[in-house]
Motif scaffolding. Structure first.
Motif, PDB file in Angstrom:
ATOM      1  N   MET A 169       0.817  -1.210   0.000  1.00 18.12           N
ATOM      2  CA  MET A 169       0.000   0.000   0.000  1.00 18.12           C
ATOM      3  C   MET A 169       0.854   1.265   0.000  1.00 18.12           C
ATOM      4  SD  MET A 169      -2.990  -1.324   2.579  1.00 18.12           S
ATOM      5  CE  MET A 169      -3.878  -2.833   2.126  1.00 18.12           C
ATOM      6  N   ASN A 170       2.168   1.101   0.214  1.00 21.17           N
ATOM      7  CA  ASN A 170       3.092   2.235   0.166  1.00 21.17           C
ATOM      8  C   ASN A 170       3.655   2.369  -1.245  1.00 21.17           C
ATOM      9  OD1 ASN A 170       2.766   2.509   2.961  1.00 21.17           O
ATOM     10  ND2 ASN A 170       4.486   1.129   3.379  1.00 21.17           N
ATOM     11  N   ASP A 171       3.830   3.587  -1.692  1.00 21.35           N
ATOM     12  CA  ASP A 171       4.378   3.824  -3.029  1.00 21.35           C
ATOM     13  C   ASP A 171       5.900   3.849  -2.954  1.00 21.35           C
ATOM     14  OD1 ASP A 171       4.599   4.299  -5.700  1.00 21.35           O
ATOM     15  OD2 ASP A 171       4.038   6.413  -5.615  1.00 21.35           O
ATOM     16  N   VAL A 172       6.462   2.670  -2.678  1.00 25.37           N
ATOM     17  CA  VAL A 172       7.924   2.558  -2.586  1.00 25.37           C
ATOM     18  C   VAL A 172       8.365   1.339  -3.377  1.00 25.37           C
ATOM     19  CG1 VAL A 172       8.079   3.686  -0.332  1.00 25.37           C
ATOM     20  CG2 VAL A 172       7.760   1.200  -0.448  1.00 25.37           C
ATOM     21  N   LYS A 173       9.597   1.382  -3.856  1.00 21.78           N
ATOM     22  CA  LYS A 173      10.141   0.249  -4.587  1.00 21.78           C
ATOM     23  C   LYS A 173      10.405  -0.889  -3.623  1.00 21.78           C
ATOM     24  CE  LYS A 173      13.659  -0.966  -7.993  1.00 21.78           C
ATOM     25  NZ  LYS A 173      14.815  -0.508  -8.770  1.00 21.78           N
ATOM     26  N   SER A 174       9.931  -2.086  -3.958  1.00 24.75           N
ATOM     27  CA  SER A 174      10.106  -3.238  -3.085  1.00 24.75           C
ATOM     28  C   SER A 174      10.191  -4.481  -3.946  1.00 24.75           C
ATOM     29  CB  SER A 174       8.936  -3.324  -2.092  1.00 24.75           C
ATOM     30  OG  SER A 174       9.135  -4.390  -1.177  1.00 24.75           O
ATOM     31  N   TYR A 175      10.185  -5.649  -3.275  1.00 22.71           N
ATOM     32  CA  TYR A 175      10.289  -6.903  -4.016  1.00 22.71           C
ATOM     33  C   TYR A 175       9.034  -7.208  -4.817  1.00 22.71           C
ATOM     34  CZ  TYR A 175       7.640  -8.747  -0.016  1.00 22.71           C
ATOM     35  OH  TYR A 175       6.694  -8.969   0.949  1.00 22.71           O
ATOM     36  N   VAL A 176       7.955  -6.502  -4.552  1.00 22.84           N
ATOM     37  CA  VAL A 176       6.720  -6.667  -5.321  1.00 22.84           C
ATOM     38  C   VAL A 176       6.153  -5.270  -5.567  1.00 22.84           C
ATOM     39  CG1 VAL A 176       5.297  -6.975  -3.250  1.00 22.84           C
ATOM     40  CG2 VAL A 176       4.517  -7.919  -5.434  1.00 22.84           C
ATOM     41  N   PRO A 177       5.618  -4.988  -6.739  1.00 23.75           N
ATOM     42  CA  PRO A 177       5.141  -3.626  -7.027  1.00 23.75           C
ATOM     43  C   PRO A 177       4.023  -3.207  -6.079  1.00 23.75           C
ATOM     44  CG  PRO A 177       5.274  -4.933  -9.042  1.00 23.75           C
ATOM     45  CD  PRO A 177       5.476  -5.883  -7.902  1.00 23.75           C
ATOM     46  N   PRO A 178       3.908  -1.898  -5.798  1.00 22.50           N
ATOM     47  CA  PRO A 178       2.836  -1.422  -4.922  1.00 22.50           C
ATOM     48  C   PRO A 178       1.476  -1.544  -5.598  1.00 22.50           C
ATOM     49  CG  PRO A 178       4.036   0.434  -5.856  1.00 22.50           C
ATOM     50  CD  PRO A 178       4.783  -0.800  -6.253  1.00 22.50           C
ATOM     51  N   PHE A 179       0.427  -1.644  -4.757  1.00 25.14           N
ATOM     52  CA  PHE A 179      -0.930  -1.555  -5.294  1.00 25.14           C
ATOM     53  C   PHE A 179      -1.099  -0.197  -5.977  1.00 25.14           C
ATOM     54  CE2 PHE A 179      -2.230  -4.391  -1.543  1.00 25.14           C
ATOM     55  CZ  PHE A 179      -2.240  -5.538  -2.316  1.00 25.14           C
ATOM     56  N   GLN A 180      -1.809  -0.181  -7.084  1.00 21.66           N
ATOM     57  CA  GLN A 180      -2.085   1.071  -7.779  1.00 21.66           C
ATOM     58  C   GLN A 180      -3.389   1.677  -7.271  1.00 21.66           C
ATOM     59  OE1 GLN A 180       0.257   2.425 -10.066  1.00 21.66           O
ATOM     60  NE2 GLN A 180       1.335   0.775  -8.992  1.00 21.66           N
ATOM     61  N   LEU A 181      -3.406   2.987  -7.136  1.00 20.02           N
ATOM     62  CA  LEU A 181      -4.622   3.656  -6.671  1.00 20.02           C
ATOM     63  C   LEU A 181      -5.736   3.501  -7.702  1.00 20.02           C
ATOM     64  CD1 LEU A 181      -3.195   6.966  -5.132  1.00 20.02           C
ATOM     65  CD2 LEU A 181      -3.838   4.853  -3.948  1.00 20.02           C
ATOM     66  N   ASP A 182      -6.949   3.345  -7.180  1.00 20.66           N
ATOM     67  CA  ASP A 182      -8.165   3.246  -8.017  1.00 20.66           C
ATOM     68  C   ASP A 182      -8.130   2.054  -8.968  1.00 20.66           C
ATOM     69  OD1 ASP A 182      -9.516   5.599  -6.957  1.00 20.66           O
ATOM     70  OD2 ASP A 182      -7.931   6.727  -7.947  1.00 20.66           O
ATOM     71  N   GLU A 183      -7.413   1.011  -8.558  1.00 22.97           N
ATOM     72  CA  GLU A 183      -7.434  -0.256  -9.274  1.00 22.97           C
ATOM     73  C   GLU A 183      -7.632  -1.375  -8.254  1.00 22.97           C
ATOM     74  OE1 GLU A 183      -4.156  -0.997 -11.837  1.00 22.97           O
ATOM     75  OE2 GLU A 183      -4.281   0.967 -12.837  1.00 22.97           O
ATOM     76  N   PRO A 184      -8.159  -2.534  -8.686  1.00 19.10           N
ATOM     77  CA  PRO A 184      -8.385  -3.611  -7.717  1.00 19.10           C
ATOM     78  C   PRO A 184      -7.080  -4.094  -7.095  1.00 19.10           C
ATOM     79  CG  PRO A 184      -8.724  -4.389  -9.967  1.00 19.10           C
ATOM     80  CD  PRO A 184      -8.620  -2.900 -10.038  1.00 19.10           C
ATOM     81  N   MET A 185      -7.110  -4.345  -5.785  1.00 24.23           N
ATOM     82  CA  MET A 185      -5.958  -4.917  -5.101  1.00 24.23           C
ATOM     83  C   MET A 185      -5.853  -6.402  -5.468  1.00 24.23           C
ATOM     84  SD  MET A 185      -6.002  -2.979  -1.409  1.00 24.23           S
ATOM     85  CE  MET A 185      -7.641  -3.526  -0.926  1.00 24.23           C
ATOM     86  N   GLN A 186      -4.750  -7.003  -5.058  1.00 20.68           N
ATOM     87  CA  GLN A 186      -4.491  -8.398  -5.400  1.00 20.68           C
ATOM     88  C   GLN A 186      -4.164  -9.190  -4.151  1.00 20.68           C
ATOM     89  OE1 GLN A 186      -1.195  -7.280  -7.731  1.00 20.68           O
ATOM     90  NE2 GLN A 186      -2.290  -7.204  -9.682  1.00 20.68           N
ATOM     91  N   GLY A 187      -4.333 -10.497  -4.265  1.00 26.43           N
ATOM     92  CA  GLY A 187      -4.004 -11.391  -3.167  1.00 26.43           C
ATOM     93  C   GLY A 187      -4.498 -12.786  -3.468  1.00 26.43           C
ATOM     94  N   GLY A 188      -4.108 -13.724  -2.629  1.00 25.16           N
ATOM     95  CA  GLY A 188      -4.492 -15.102  -2.830  1.00 25.16           C
ATOM     96  C   GLY A 188      -5.991 -15.308  -2.705  1.00 25.16           C
ATOM     97  N   ALA A 189      -6.542 -16.176  -3.551  1.00 29.99           N
ATOM     98  CA  ALA A 189      -7.964 -16.490  -3.517  1.00 29.99           C
ATOM     99  C   ALA A 189      -8.178 -17.888  -4.078  1.00 29.99           C
ATOM    100  CB  ALA A 189      -8.773 -15.471  -4.315  1.00 29.99           C
ATOM    101  N   VAL A 190      -9.270 -18.499  -3.643  1.00 31.35           N
ATOM    102  CA  VAL A 190      -9.704 -19.781  -4.182  1.00 31.35           C
ATOM    103  C   VAL A 190     -11.124 -19.599  -4.695  1.00 31.35           C
ATOM    104  CG1 VAL A 190     -10.295 -22.181  -3.666  1.00 31.35           C
ATOM    105  CG2 VAL A 190      -8.251 -21.173  -2.666  1.00 31.35           C
ATOM    106  N   GLY A 191     -11.374 -20.099  -5.909  1.00 30.18           N
ATOM    107  CA  GLY A 191     -12.711 -19.949  -6.457  1.00 30.18           C
ATOM    108  C   GLY A 191     -13.072 -21.071  -7.406  1.00 30.18           C
ATOM    109  N   ARG A 192     -14.278 -20.966  -7.967  1.00 37.38           N
ATOM    110  CA  ARG A 192     -14.800 -21.957  -8.899  1.00 37.38           C
ATOM    111  C   ARG A 192     -14.830 -21.368 -10.303  1.00 37.38           C
ATOM    112  NH1 ARG A 192     -19.503 -22.348  -6.947  1.00 37.38           N
ATOM    113  NH2 ARG A 192     -19.052 -24.001  -5.464  1.00 37.38           N
ATOM    114  N   VAL A 193     -14.356 -22.124 -11.275  1.00 38.95           N
ATOM    115  CA  VAL A 193     -14.383 -21.694 -12.671  1.00 38.95           C
ATOM    116  C   VAL A 193     -15.833 -21.697 -13.166  1.00 38.95           C
ATOM    117  CG1 VAL A 193     -13.662 -22.243 -15.026  1.00 38.95           C
ATOM    118  CG2 VAL A 193     -12.051 -22.551 -13.127  1.00 38.95           C
ATOM    119  N   ILE A 194     -16.288 -20.542 -13.676  1.00 38.72           N
ATOM    120  CA  ILE A 194     -17.659 -20.458 -14.204  1.00 38.72           C
ATOM    121  C   ILE A 194     -17.678 -20.274 -15.720  1.00 38.72           C
ATOM    122  CG2 ILE A 194     -18.607 -19.625 -12.016  1.00 38.72           C
ATOM    123  CD1 ILE A 194     -18.751 -16.813 -13.281  1.00 38.72           C
TER     124      ILE A 194
END
Length: 339
Positions: free
Chosen positions: A58-83
């Motif tokens: 959530m911080n706009d700093v260079k790190s091992y993974v890019p920061p979340f972008q403002l006004d775009e969906p966040m990301q993370g692990g999820a489990v779901g069903r293919v529809i």
């Protein structure tokens, strides 16, 4: 093929948090749902993960993974069903683990989605004990910390998804003593009664250094660090010569606006010839099959226990995330979507 909805809800980061995140930093928005392109599948998410590392994105700093972008969906692990599917190897009705969390519907590439079997383990387990936190615990202890039978191990944040598994793996692999810290007396009791730790303490009940010295009078060989700060300082003092530290997380300073006061005893690293190694779970994917086989076996045999804290409803995902940062969860914090 299932009916594809026209819209779905997704969480956006709308402001970069200063210190502790606030609900106003996030917005739940309706967004159009796309049909899958060739090589893609559309997934209806059933469960999503909230994890400490997300605070750093959530911080706009260079790190091992890019920061979340403002006004775009966040990301993370999820489990779901293919529809809906336009990908070979992914069929409608399959359950998949993927990285398009924080939303009700996700379009995923066939190369980034992993099929999971609800007959082998409950679906939420693939986000915790058999997921990224579990592999983090397994690799961080056995590979990064070079654990060996007879080692004495101290784990901070020991009632969380990673820490609870670290302690149990150490016990099952022949540790001489397993010590954990947690943030409540109830969690301490859980570590002792259910997870089989030899000693545990509530870090809020007194100085960590004093409590660790009492719990580990003969010192420790390995420290698995999820917290940093005062915990890291205490561990450095108790580590034996040639002790090893796995630096996995530093939740004590994720929301800090000033540098931490501790550790103030880093000079001890020299005299004790300590090894401190940071870890990212992505470096240890080669252990995935071994991890599934060994930890999956322990779970089936009832030798390894796990807890989950489940918050229901996509609309409560931010509350779950903030609660996890405050330590309100026991074990893995999961958000369950209505299906």
């Amino acid at each position: 093929m299932s009916v594809i909805p026209t819209t779905g809800r997704e969480w956006h980061l709308v402001a970069r948090p200063q210190g502790w995140p606030k609900p106003e930093d996030f917005a739940l928005r309706e967004a159009p749902v796309s049909e899958p392109a060739p090589g893609q599948a559309l997934v209806r998410n059933l469960y999503m993960s909230v994890d400490p590392y997300m605070r750093g994105r959530m911080n706009d700093v260079k790190s091992y993974v890019p920061p979340f972008q403002l006004d775009e969906p966040m990301q993370g692990g999820a489990v779901g069903r293919v529809i809906a599917s336009n990908a070979e190897g992914l069929s409608v009705g399959d359950h998949v683990l993927h990285f398009g969390g924080w939303r009700e519907y996700a379009v995923v590439d066939d190369k980034s989605a992993v099929k999971v079997d609800p007959e082998i383990a409950p679906l939420p387990a693939y986000l915790g004990v058999l997921g990224m936190p579990g592999l983090t615990a397994y690799a961080g202890l056995l590979e990064v910390a070079s654990f060996k039978e007879g080692d004495a191990v101290f784990v901070s944040g020991a009632a969380g998804a990673v820490g609870s598994e670290v302690g149990q793996i150490a016990r099952l692999k022949g540790a001489s003593r397993v010590i954990g810290s947690a943030g409540s007396d109830e969690k301490v009791q859980l570590l002792l009664d259910e997870y089989g730790f030899d000693a545990a303490f509530n870090y809020k009940n007194g100085p960590v250094g004093e409590q660790l010295k009492e719990a580990a009078p003969d010192g420790i060989d390995v420290y698995f660090d999820n917290v940093g700060g005062e915990h890291l300082e205490a561990a450095i003092s108790r580590l034996k010569v040639h002790g090893r530290i796995t630096a996995c997380g530093m939740i004590a300073q994720y929301n800090a606006t000033e540098p931490p006061a501790a550790p103030r005893n880093l000079a001890m690293v020299i005299g004790k010839r300590l090894r401190i190694q940071g870890m990212l779970v992505g470096d240890h994917q080669h252990l995935q099959d071994q991890f599934f086989q060994e930890v999956g076996g322990w779970i089936r045999e009832g030798k390894l226990h796990y807890r989950e804290t489940v918050v229901k409803g996509v609309e409560n995902a931010v509350d779950a995330f903030l609660g996890m940062l405050r330590g309100e969860n026991t074990g893995k914090m999961i958000v369950a979507f209505e299906d």
